[in-house]
Design an enzyme around this catalytic site. Sequence first.
Site, PDB file in Angstrom:
ATOM      1  N   GLY A   1     -42.467 -30.085  10.312  1.00 51.08           N
ATOM      2  CA  GLY A   1     -43.983 -29.550  10.237  1.00 51.08           C
ATOM      3  C   GLY A   1     -44.571 -29.578  11.438  1.00 51.08           C
TER       4      GLY A   1
ATOM      5  N   SER B   1     -40.330 -25.481   7.314  1.00 51.07           N
ATOM      6  CA  SER B   1     -41.009 -26.546   6.569  1.00 51.07           C
ATOM      7  C   SER B   1     -42.245 -26.071   6.018  1.00 51.07           C
ATOM      8  CB  SER B   1     -41.644 -27.523   7.736  1.00 51.07           C
ATOM      9  OG  SER B   1     -42.459 -28.505   7.180  1.00 51.07           O
TER      10      SER B   1
ATOM     11  N   THR C   1     -37.819 -31.880  -0.505  1.00 49.74           N
ATOM     12  CA  THR C   1     -37.840 -33.335   0.373  1.00 49.74           C
ATOM     13  C   THR C   1     -38.459 -34.468  -0.580  1.00 49.74           C
ATOM     14  OG1 THR C   1     -38.167 -32.160   2.388  1.00 49.74           O
ATOM     15  CG2 THR C   1     -38.670 -34.441   2.372  1.00 49.74           C
TER      16      THR C   1
ATOM     17  N   LYS D   1     -33.254 -33.395  -0.640  1.00 44.34           N
ATOM     18  CA  LYS D   1     -33.263 -33.930   0.839  1.00 44.34           C
ATOM     19  C   LYS D   1     -33.913 -35.158   0.814  1.00 44.34           C
ATOM     20  CE  LYS D   1     -34.862 -33.098   5.523  1.00 44.34           C
ATOM     21  NZ  LYS D   1     -35.980 -33.864   5.817  1.00 44.34           N
TER      22      LYS D   1
ATOM     23  N   HIS E   1     -34.986 -39.135   6.901  1.00 43.13           N
ATOM     24  CA  HIS E   1     -36.207 -38.448   7.698  1.00 43.13           C
ATOM     25  C   HIS E   1     -36.372 -38.735   9.009  1.00 43.13           C
ATOM     26  CE1 HIS E   1     -39.734 -35.916   5.604  1.00 43.13           C
ATOM     27  NE2 HIS E   1     -39.987 -36.230   6.968  1.00 43.13           N
TER      28      HIS E   1
ATOM     29  N   ARG F   1     -38.336 -41.758   9.987  1.00 43.62           N
ATOM     30  CA  ARG F   1     -39.642 -41.749  10.010  1.00 43.62           C
ATOM     31  C   ARG F   1     -40.448 -42.122   8.856  1.00 43.62           C
ATOM     32  NH1 ARG F   1     -41.271 -37.995  14.067  1.00 43.62           N
ATOM     33  NH2 ARG F   1     -42.885 -36.916  13.102  1.00 43.62           N
TER      34      ARG F   1
ATOM     35  N   GLY G   1     -32.801 -32.083  13.631  1.00 45.11           N
ATOM     36  CA  GLY G   1     -34.249 -32.318  13.773  1.00 45.11           C
ATOM     37  C   GLY G   1     -34.896 -32.105  15.001  1.00 45.11           C
TER      38      GLY G   1
END
Length: 408
Positions: free
Chosen positions: A91, A118, A167, A264, A288, A291, A342
């Site tokens: 994002g 995203s 997600t 995910k 993630h 995170r 990512g």
Amino acid sequence: MNGRRHYAGGDLARALTIEDLRHMARRRLPRFLFEYVDGGAEDEVTLHRNRHAFANLALVPSTLVDVSNRSLAVDLFGRSVAAPLVVAPTGFNGLLSERADVALARAAARAGVPFTLSMASNVPLEEVASEAGGRLWMQLYWVRDRDFIRRLVARAQAASFEALVLTTDVQVSGGREWDRRNYRAGMALTLRNRLDVLAHPRWLWRIARHGGLPRFANLRELAPPDAATVVDDMVALGRNMDPSVNWEHLKWLRSLWPGRLLVKGVLSAADARSAIGHGADGVILSNHGGRQLDGAVSPLEVLPAIRDALGPEAVILLDGGVRRGVDVVKARALGATAVMTGRNGLYGVAAGGESGAARALEILRQEIDRALALLGTPDIETVDARVLHRRANSQSPATTSPLLEGVI
Ligand SMILES: Cc1cc2nc3c(=O)[nH]c(=O)nc-3n(C[C@H](O)[C@H](O)[C@H](O)COP(=O)(O)O)c2cc1C
């Protein structure tokens, strides 16, 4: 660590590794933004664990094998991808460079790999589809407003997105205290950070030229009509995030979406089975990128058990800590269909827009190719657990730390 310097200048061709692109990004971005991209939750135990999981796995090459013709292509949902890579959804890409969602999607299309947009993108999904093309996947966070989800799914279908990615590991935001410390009340940067922004005039100029911080382009309808800035969009998204999301919602999403559906945030065999049982076409093993839940296990550690549970045909992607081509080869050896990447693309796009994103993917491609040659397995489709070092009398690949023991 060893006193070696990384490249942090302005010439993308001189970035030889992802770490070089990371250094370039660090120089170009205000500190609060670099931290936003680079950091993990709480004590960053899981962030580091993701890297260690790869480092602790050793390969055993076969020698005197003709490796003059090599192939990186794998099958993903019945179609060939140029390498086992998928760009992960991230994002707020628009903070890193202009229309970074399009830049990343174009780089992915050029590299022959799918791109995941995203839900918190800064470019509307329709524009990404028309400006980038390629294989496009759409990521979704579960929000309370069901009509919004219905409309977003219909838009993704109309724009010919191939897959929807739900997600599931952001029931609430992870504890990123360093991020919070960069702000005073609300989203106002601290004085120190404002001064640091002024020390990055090129970044500031780019943002100012485009009318300030970019909005969450797909989420306008979630925000109240008087929402005027991305901060309003963020508040609206925060209020709408629905921590009650559960397997029933996945079933409902399945009934809505005719394309490929992936979950995910899966990290156990039980959840992987449940995802497939509720209609998903594949799972993405992910914490993630370290995170969210600090202390969470790394996807690589649970991959063998999940491959066993789902069988050889299931689509299993993995992300978190992939920084080198050899990591991709290790993930394949343990049973991943492909990996998602990512931060690599984000360092690239921050360092040099579309060319920087393309450079990140090219570095990974070159490194995978080199690893295949040196491993003596020229076709990535034939890489399996046989390339992993096993301790004497053990069925499990040996590792230099107890981290992966007992799991694989
Ligand atoms: C800056 C940033 C923003 C992210 N935003 C999203 C997002 O909007 N949706 C999502 O599903 N995952 C998001 N992620 C997680 C990534 O999709 C992915 O799981 C993670 O980055 C993989 O780890 P890696 O960065 O070590 O490759 C984000 C990650 C980063 C670093």
